[in-house]
Design a protein around this motif. Sequence first.
Motif, PDB file in Angstrom:
ATOM      1  N   TYR A  94       0.013 -46.836  19.230  1.00  0.00           N
ATOM      2  CA  TYR A  94      -1.317 -48.111  20.518  1.00  0.00           C
ATOM      3  C   TYR A  94      -2.240 -47.525  19.565  1.00  0.00           C
ATOM      4  O   TYR A  94      -3.226 -46.339  20.637  1.00  0.00           O
ATOM      5  CB  TYR A  94      -0.882 -48.413  21.876  1.00  0.00           C
ATOM      6  N   GLN A  95      -2.934 -48.021  19.172  1.00  0.00           N
ATOM      7  CA  GLN A  95      -4.528 -47.445  18.467  1.00  0.00           C
ATOM      8  C   GLN A  95      -4.217 -46.400  18.036  1.00  0.00           C
ATOM      9  O   GLN A  95      -5.547 -45.626  17.721  1.00  0.00           O
ATOM     10  CB  GLN A  95      -4.917 -47.909  19.238  1.00  0.00           C
ATOM     11  N   LEU A 193      -0.175 -54.521  14.411  1.00  0.00           N
ATOM     12  CA  LEU A 193      -1.549 -53.211  13.849  1.00  0.00           C
ATOM     13  C   LEU A 193      -1.844 -52.600  15.180  1.00  0.00           C
ATOM     14  O   LEU A 193      -2.951 -51.982  14.849  1.00  0.00           O
ATOM     15  CB  LEU A 193      -3.023 -54.374  13.798  1.00  0.00           C
ATOM     16  N   VAL A 194      -2.188 -53.562  16.124  1.00  0.00           N
ATOM     17  CA  VAL A 194      -2.168 -52.484  17.373  1.00  0.00           C
ATOM     18  C   VAL A 194      -1.950 -51.575  17.463  1.00  0.00           C
ATOM     19  O   VAL A 194      -2.487 -50.747  18.035  1.00  0.00           O
ATOM     20  CB  VAL A 194      -2.567 -53.675  18.509  1.00  0.00           C
ATOM     21  N   ARG A 195      -1.146 -51.115  16.490  1.00  0.00           N
ATOM     22  CA  ARG A 195      -1.178 -49.448  16.712  1.00  0.00           C
ATOM     23  C   ARG A 195      -0.772 -48.527  15.835  1.00  0.00           C
ATOM     24  O   ARG A 195      -1.371 -48.054  16.348  1.00  0.00           O
ATOM     25  CB  ARG A 195       1.373 -49.798  16.480  1.00  0.00           C
ATOM     26  N   ALA A 196      -1.841 -49.625  15.176  1.00  0.00           N
ATOM     27  CA  ALA A 196      -2.667 -48.694  14.575  1.00  0.00           C
ATOM     28  C   ALA A 196      -4.193 -48.101  15.031  1.00  0.00           C
ATOM     29  O   ALA A 196      -4.829 -48.991  15.426  1.00  0.00           O
ATOM     30  CB  ALA A 196      -2.601 -48.885  12.829  1.00  0.00           C
ATOM     31  N   ARG A 197      -4.552 -47.174  14.417  1.00  0.00           N
ATOM     32  CA  ARG A 197      -6.084 -47.083  14.574  1.00  0.00           C
ATOM     33  C   ARG A 197      -7.287 -47.807  13.679  1.00  0.00           C
ATOM     34  O   ARG A 197      -7.035 -48.769  12.956  1.00  0.00           O
ATOM     35  CB  ARG A 197      -6.385 -45.644  13.545  1.00  0.00           C
ATOM     36  N   PRO A 198      -8.149 -48.087  14.645  1.00  0.00           N
ATOM     37  CA  PRO A 198      -9.139 -49.413  14.551  1.00  0.00           C
ATOM     38  C   PRO A 198      -9.413 -49.420  13.174  1.00  0.00           C
ATOM     39  O   PRO A 198      -9.902 -50.653  12.596  1.00  0.00           O
ATOM     40  CB  PRO A 198     -10.537 -49.191  15.732  1.00  0.00           C
ATOM     41  N   GLU A 199      -9.342 -48.470  12.903  1.00  0.00           N
ATOM     42  CA  GLU A 199     -10.241 -48.597  11.695  1.00  0.00           C
ATOM     43  C   GLU A 199      -9.522 -49.138  10.207  1.00  0.00           C
ATOM     44  O   GLU A 199      -9.220 -49.459   9.198  1.00  0.00           O
ATOM     45  CB  GLU A 199     -10.200 -46.619  10.609  1.00  0.00           C
ATOM     46  N   CYS A 200      -8.073 -48.784  10.712  1.00  0.00           N
ATOM     47  CA  CYS A 200      -6.830 -49.662  10.180  1.00  0.00           C
ATOM     48  C   CYS A 200      -6.357 -50.917  10.269  1.00  0.00           C
ATOM     49  O   CYS A 200      -6.790 -51.858   9.377  1.00  0.00           O
ATOM     50  CB  CYS A 200      -5.461 -48.803  10.447  1.00  0.00           C
ATOM     51  N   LEU A 205      -8.106 -56.931   7.949  1.00  0.00           N
ATOM     52  CA  LEU A 205      -9.141 -57.864   8.953  1.00  0.00           C
ATOM     53  C   LEU A 205     -10.276 -58.023   7.725  1.00  0.00           C
ATOM     54  O   LEU A 205     -10.490 -58.912   6.948  1.00  0.00           O
ATOM     55  CB  LEU A 205     -10.282 -57.862   9.474  1.00  0.00           C
ATOM     56  N   LEU A 206     -10.660 -56.941   7.176  1.00  0.00           N
ATOM     57  CA  LEU A 206     -12.170 -56.785   6.144  1.00  0.00           C
ATOM     58  C   LEU A 206     -11.287 -57.895   4.472  1.00  0.00           C
ATOM     59  O   LEU A 206     -11.563 -58.042   4.706  1.00  0.00           O
ATOM     60  CB  LEU A 206     -12.445 -55.973   5.655  1.00  0.00           C
ATOM     61  N   TRP A 232     -10.780 -47.264   1.741  1.00  0.00           N
ATOM     62  CA  TRP A 232     -10.016 -48.724   2.024  1.00  0.00           C
ATOM     63  C   TRP A 232      -9.051 -48.245   1.831  1.00  0.00           C
ATOM     64  O   TRP A 232      -7.757 -47.895   2.666  1.00  0.00           O
ATOM     65  CB  TRP A 232     -10.099 -49.986   1.058  1.00  0.00           C
ATOM     66  N   GLU A 233      -8.580 -47.327   0.284  1.00  0.00           N
ATOM     67  CA  GLU A 233      -7.039 -46.750   0.306  1.00  0.00           C
ATOM     68  C   GLU A 233      -6.632 -45.655   0.906  1.00  0.00           C
ATOM     69  O   GLU A 233      -5.552 -46.067   1.507  1.00  0.00           O
ATOM     70  CB  GLU A 233      -7.695 -46.292  -1.242  1.00  0.00           C
ATOM     71  N   ARG A 234      -7.579 -45.443   2.167  1.00  0.00           N
ATOM     72  CA  ARG A 234      -7.332 -44.074   3.064  1.00  0.00           C
ATOM     73  C   ARG A 234      -6.477 -45.072   4.149  1.00  0.00           C
ATOM     74  O   ARG A 234      -5.645 -44.246   4.839  1.00  0.00           O
ATOM     75  CB  ARG A 234      -8.389 -43.393   3.321  1.00  0.00           C
ATOM     76  N   TRP A 235      -7.193 -45.769   4.456  1.00  0.00           N
ATOM     77  CA  TRP A 235      -6.343 -46.618   5.895  1.00  0.00           C
ATOM     78  C   TRP A 235      -5.465 -47.493   5.215  1.00  0.00           C
ATOM     79  O   TRP A 235      -4.661 -47.487   6.263  1.00  0.00           O
ATOM     80  CB  TRP A 235      -7.592 -47.214   6.543  1.00  0.00           C
ATOM     81  N   LYS A 236      -5.594 -47.857   4.097  1.00  0.00           N
ATOM     82  CA  LYS A 236      -4.180 -48.485   3.602  1.00  0.00           C
ATOM     83  C   LYS A 236      -2.790 -47.686   4.059  1.00  0.00           C
ATOM     84  O   LYS A 236      -2.124 -47.792   3.850  1.00  0.00           O
ATOM     85  CB  LYS A 236      -4.068 -49.139   2.694  1.00  0.00           C
ATOM     86  N   ALA A 237      -2.716 -46.411   3.126  1.00  0.00           N
ATOM     87  CA  ALA A 237      -2.330 -45.404   3.426  1.00  0.00           C
ATOM     88  C   ALA A 237      -2.079 -44.789   4.971  1.00  0.00           C
ATOM     89  O   ALA A 237      -0.667 -45.031   4.892  1.00  0.00           O
ATOM     90  CB  ALA A 237      -2.720 -43.822   2.424  1.00  0.00           C
ATOM     91  N   GLU A 238      -2.809 -44.631   5.618  1.00  0.00           N
ATOM     92  CA  GLU A 238      -2.440 -44.374   7.191  1.00  0.00           C
ATOM     93  C   GLU A 238      -1.781 -45.787   8.178  1.00  0.00           C
ATOM     94  O   GLU A 238      -0.679 -45.313   8.153  1.00  0.00           O
ATOM     95  CB  GLU A 238      -3.766 -44.166   8.246  1.00  0.00           C
ATOM     96  N   LEU A 239      -2.007 -46.474   7.502  1.00  0.00           N
ATOM     97  CA  LEU A 239      -1.396 -48.014   7.806  1.00  0.00           C
ATOM     98  C   LEU A 239       0.007 -48.553   7.360  1.00  0.00           C
ATOM     99  O   LEU A 239       1.741 -48.246   8.558  1.00  0.00           O
ATOM    100  CB  LEU A 239      -2.137 -49.097   7.771  1.00  0.00           C
TER     101      LEU A 239
END
Length: 244
Positions: A94-95, A193-200, A205-206, A232-239
Amino acid sequence: MPRSFSAAPRREILLYRNQTLHYTLVFRSRRTIGFAVRPDGSVHISAPAGTSPEWVAQQVLRKADWILKHQETFAARPAPPPSRRYEAGSPHFYQGQPYALRFIEARQPSVALEGHELVLSSPAPPTEAQAEALLHAWYARQARPLFAESLARVWPRFAEFNLTRPTLAVRQMRTRWGSCTPRTARIRLSPELVRARPECLDYVLLHECCHLLVGDHSKAFYDLQTRLLPDWERWKAELNALPK
Protein backbone atom coordinates in the motif's frame (compact mmCIF):
# COMPACT_ATOMS: atom_id res chain seq x y z
CA MET A 1 3.70 -47.34 -40.01
CA PRO A 2 7.47 -47.18 -39.32
CA ARG A 3 8.52 -46.15 -35.86
CA SER A 4 10.24 -42.80 -35.53
CA PHE A 5 13.78 -42.74 -34.18
CA SER A 6 14.71 -40.70 -31.09
CA ALA A 7 17.79 -41.42 -29.01
CA ALA A 8 18.26 -40.38 -25.40
CA PRO A 9 19.34 -36.73 -24.97
CA ARG A 10 23.07 -36.09 -24.58
CA ARG A 11 24.72 -33.29 -22.62
CA GLU A 12 27.49 -31.69 -24.64
CA ILE A 13 30.04 -28.92 -23.97
CA LEU A 14 32.05 -26.78 -26.40
CA LEU A 15 34.56 -23.98 -25.98
CA TYR A 16 33.99 -20.94 -28.22
CA ARG A 17 36.08 -17.77 -27.88
CA ASN A 18 36.85 -18.55 -24.24
CA GLN A 19 33.17 -19.11 -23.52
CA THR A 20 31.67 -22.43 -22.58
CA LEU A 21 28.66 -23.55 -24.58
CA HIS A 22 26.45 -26.19 -22.98
CA TYR A 23 23.76 -27.83 -25.06
CA THR A 24 21.41 -30.77 -25.02
CA LEU A 25 21.61 -32.92 -28.14
CA VAL A 26 19.03 -35.42 -29.32
CA PHE A 27 19.06 -37.43 -32.55
CA ARG A 28 15.72 -37.74 -34.31
CA SER A 29 14.22 -38.93 -37.58
CA ARG A 30 14.60 -35.62 -39.41
CA ARG A 31 16.49 -34.25 -42.38
CA THR A 32 17.87 -31.00 -40.97
CA ILE A 33 19.44 -29.85 -37.73
CA GLY A 34 17.35 -27.65 -35.43
CA PHE A 35 18.55 -25.09 -32.88
CA ALA A 36 16.55 -23.66 -30.00
CA VAL A 37 17.48 -21.29 -27.17
CA ARG A 38 14.90 -21.28 -24.40
CA PRO A 39 14.09 -18.36 -22.07
CA ASP A 40 16.17 -19.96 -19.29
CA GLY A 41 19.21 -19.79 -21.60
CA SER A 42 19.42 -23.53 -22.21
CA VAL A 43 20.33 -24.68 -25.72
CA HIS A 44 18.56 -27.64 -27.32
CA ILE A 45 19.60 -29.20 -30.61
CA SER A 46 17.80 -31.82 -32.69
CA ALA A 47 20.05 -33.53 -35.24
CA PRO A 48 19.26 -36.06 -37.97
CA ALA A 49 19.69 -39.67 -36.92
CA GLY A 50 22.90 -41.12 -38.31
CA THR A 51 24.96 -37.96 -38.00
CA SER A 52 27.81 -37.85 -35.50
CA PRO A 53 28.20 -35.69 -32.37
CA GLU A 54 31.38 -34.31 -33.94
CA TRP A 55 29.46 -33.09 -36.99
CA VAL A 56 26.84 -31.51 -34.73
CA ALA A 57 29.58 -29.76 -32.75
CA GLN A 58 30.85 -28.15 -35.97
CA GLN A 59 27.33 -26.86 -36.70
CA VAL A 60 27.03 -25.50 -33.16
CA LEU A 61 30.29 -23.58 -33.55
CA ARG A 62 29.00 -22.06 -36.78
CA LYS A 63 25.83 -21.03 -34.94
CA ALA A 64 27.61 -19.93 -31.75
CA ASP A 65 27.21 -16.17 -32.24
CA TRP A 66 23.48 -16.61 -32.81
CA ILE A 67 23.20 -18.77 -29.69
CA LEU A 68 25.13 -16.33 -27.49
CA LYS A 69 23.11 -13.38 -28.78
CA HIS A 70 19.84 -15.08 -27.83
CA GLN A 71 21.18 -16.09 -24.43
CA GLU A 72 22.19 -12.48 -23.75
CA THR A 73 18.75 -11.26 -24.82
CA PHE A 74 16.98 -13.63 -22.45
CA ALA A 75 19.41 -12.85 -19.61
CA ALA A 76 18.76 -9.11 -19.99
CA ARG A 77 15.03 -9.51 -19.53
CA PRO A 78 13.82 -8.59 -16.04
CA ALA A 79 12.63 -11.44 -13.90
CA PRO A 80 8.83 -11.63 -13.71
CA PRO A 81 7.44 -10.14 -10.51
CA PRO A 82 6.24 -12.64 -7.91
CA SER A 83 2.53 -13.40 -7.79
CA ARG A 84 0.41 -12.32 -4.85
CA ARG A 85 -0.84 -14.76 -2.24
CA TYR A 86 -3.80 -14.27 0.08
CA GLU A 87 -2.88 -16.13 3.22
CA ALA A 88 -1.92 -15.02 6.72
CA GLY A 89 1.46 -13.33 6.76
CA SER A 90 1.75 -12.86 3.01
CA PRO A 91 2.95 -9.35 2.04
CA HIS A 92 0.73 -6.84 0.25
CA PHE A 93 1.65 -3.31 -0.72
CA TYR A 94 0.00 0.00 0.00
CA GLN A 95 1.63 3.22 -1.24
CA GLY A 96 4.85 1.35 -1.81
CA GLN A 97 5.13 -0.20 1.65
CA PRO A 98 4.69 -3.92 2.36
CA TYR A 99 2.14 -5.02 4.97
CA ALA A 100 1.56 -8.55 6.23
CA LEU A 101 -1.97 -9.92 5.99
CA ARG A 102 -3.67 -10.78 9.28
CA PHE A 103 -7.16 -12.27 9.60
CA ILE A 104 -9.51 -11.70 12.52
CA GLU A 105 -13.11 -12.66 13.16
CA ALA A 106 -15.65 -9.83 13.18
CA ARG A 107 -19.34 -9.35 12.45
CA GLN A 108 -18.78 -7.15 9.40
CA PRO A 109 -16.11 -7.60 6.70
CA SER A 110 -13.53 -4.82 6.68
CA VAL A 111 -9.89 -3.99 5.99
CA ALA A 112 -7.70 -1.74 8.12
CA LEU A 113 -4.06 -0.77 8.39
CA GLU A 114 -2.64 -1.52 11.83
CA GLY A 115 1.06 -0.92 12.23
CA HIS A 116 2.84 -3.11 9.70
CA GLU A 117 -0.22 -5.25 9.02
CA LEU A 118 -3.26 -5.23 6.77
CA VAL A 119 -6.01 -6.64 8.96
CA LEU A 120 -8.88 -8.37 7.16
CA SER A 121 -11.96 -8.87 9.28
CA SER A 122 -14.77 -11.28 8.39
CA PRO A 123 -17.42 -13.40 10.16
CA ALA A 124 -15.62 -16.62 9.14
CA PRO A 125 -12.12 -17.37 7.86
CA PRO A 126 -12.19 -16.18 4.23
CA THR A 127 -11.20 -18.28 1.27
CA GLU A 128 -8.33 -16.98 -0.84
CA ALA A 129 -10.83 -15.65 -3.40
CA GLN A 130 -12.83 -13.88 -0.68
CA ALA A 131 -9.71 -12.33 0.82
CA GLU A 132 -8.64 -11.13 -2.63
CA ALA A 133 -12.06 -9.56 -3.30
CA LEU A 134 -12.11 -7.88 0.12
CA LEU A 135 -8.66 -6.39 -0.36
CA HIS A 136 -9.36 -5.23 -3.93
CA ALA A 137 -12.52 -3.47 -2.77
CA TRP A 138 -10.52 -1.71 -0.06
CA TYR A 139 -7.92 -0.57 -2.59
CA ALA A 140 -10.70 0.86 -4.75
CA ARG A 141 -12.07 2.89 -1.82
CA GLN A 142 -8.64 4.36 -1.10
CA ALA A 143 -8.06 5.20 -4.74
CA ARG A 144 -10.27 8.24 -5.25
CA PRO A 145 -8.69 10.55 -2.62
CA LEU A 146 -5.17 9.35 -3.48
CA PHE A 147 -5.76 10.02 -7.16
CA ALA A 148 -7.02 13.51 -6.37
CA GLU A 149 -3.88 14.19 -4.33
CA SER A 150 -1.74 12.97 -7.24
CA LEU A 151 -3.51 15.29 -9.70
CA ALA A 152 -2.84 18.20 -7.35
CA ARG A 153 0.88 17.35 -7.53
CA VAL A 154 1.02 16.66 -11.27
CA TRP A 155 -1.30 19.21 -12.85
CA PRO A 156 0.82 22.34 -12.16
CA ARG A 157 3.40 20.94 -14.60
CA PHE A 158 0.84 21.45 -17.38
CA ALA A 159 0.07 25.09 -16.53
CA GLU A 160 1.87 26.39 -19.64
CA PHE A 161 -0.55 24.55 -21.95
CA ASN A 162 -3.80 26.13 -20.73
CA LEU A 163 -5.63 22.79 -20.78
CA THR A 164 -8.95 21.84 -19.26
CA ARG A 165 -8.30 20.12 -15.96
CA PRO A 166 -9.12 16.42 -16.44
CA THR A 167 -11.71 14.49 -14.49
CA LEU A 168 -10.57 11.24 -12.88
CA ALA A 169 -12.34 7.91 -12.66
CA VAL A 170 -11.41 4.70 -10.87
CA ARG A 171 -11.55 1.78 -13.29
CA GLN A 172 -10.31 -1.78 -12.85
CA MET A 173 -8.22 -2.68 -15.91
CA ARG A 174 -6.62 -5.99 -16.80
CA THR A 175 -3.65 -4.84 -18.85
CA ARG A 176 -3.31 -1.08 -18.22
CA TRP A 177 -2.56 1.24 -15.36
CA GLY A 178 -4.56 4.04 -16.94
CA SER A 179 -6.24 5.43 -20.04
CA CYS A 180 -7.19 8.86 -21.36
CA THR A 181 -9.91 10.25 -23.61
CA PRO A 182 -8.51 13.63 -24.77
CA ARG A 183 -11.81 14.79 -26.30
CA THR A 184 -13.57 14.72 -22.93
CA ALA A 185 -10.45 15.24 -20.77
CA ARG A 186 -11.36 12.09 -18.84
CA ILE A 187 -8.68 9.89 -17.29
CA ARG A 188 -9.30 6.44 -15.88
CA LEU A 189 -6.84 4.93 -13.41
CA SER A 190 -6.57 1.43 -12.00
CA PRO A 191 -7.15 1.14 -8.23
CA GLU A 192 -4.12 -1.17 -8.21
CA LEU A 193 -2.01 1.99 -8.39
CA VAL A 194 -2.58 2.64 -4.68
CA ARG A 195 -0.26 -0.29 -4.04
CA ALA A 196 2.66 1.67 -5.51
CA ARG A 197 4.61 4.61 -4.17
CA PRO A 198 3.04 8.02 -4.83
CA GLU A 199 5.83 8.77 -7.31
CA CYS A 200 4.73 5.79 -9.42
CA LEU A 201 1.12 6.95 -9.34
CA ASP A 202 2.25 10.45 -10.34
CA TYR A 203 4.15 8.97 -13.30
CA VAL A 204 1.06 7.15 -14.61
CA LEU A 205 -1.16 10.19 -14.15
CA LEU A 206 1.37 12.46 -15.85
CA HIS A 207 1.61 9.94 -18.69
CA GLU A 208 -2.15 10.10 -19.21
CA CYS A 209 -2.17 13.89 -18.93
CA CYS A 210 0.44 14.02 -21.69
CA HIS A 211 -2.12 12.31 -23.91
CA LEU A 212 -4.27 15.43 -23.62
CA LEU A 213 -1.61 17.03 -25.82
CA VAL A 214 -0.28 14.08 -27.86
CA GLY A 215 -2.71 11.25 -28.50
CA ASP A 216 -0.22 8.55 -29.53
CA HIS A 217 3.08 7.20 -28.24
CA SER A 218 5.23 8.97 -30.81
CA LYS A 219 8.62 10.57 -30.22
CA ALA A 220 6.82 13.86 -29.59
CA PHE A 221 4.88 12.19 -26.77
CA TYR A 222 7.96 10.79 -25.06
CA ASP A 223 9.86 14.06 -25.54
CA LEU A 224 7.04 15.82 -23.70
CA GLN A 225 6.87 13.21 -20.95
CA THR A 226 10.63 13.33 -20.42
CA ARG A 227 10.61 17.12 -20.24
CA LEU A 228 7.90 17.10 -17.59
CA LEU A 229 9.23 14.07 -15.69
CA PRO A 230 12.88 13.35 -16.55
CA ASP A 231 13.14 10.23 -14.34
CA TRP A 232 9.88 8.60 -15.47
CA GLU A 233 11.65 5.39 -16.49
CA ARG A 234 12.68 4.80 -12.88
CA TRP A 235 9.07 4.95 -11.68
CA LYS A 236 7.81 2.83 -14.55
CA ALA A 237 10.33 0.10 -13.70
CA GLU A 238 9.42 0.20 -10.00
CA LEU A 239 5.73 0.04 -10.80
CA ASN A 240 6.14 -2.95 -13.10
CA ALA A 241 8.16 -4.79 -10.43
CA LEU A 242 5.18 -4.91 -8.05
CA PRO A 243 3.83 -8.44 -7.47
CA LYS A 244 1.07 -9.18 -9.94
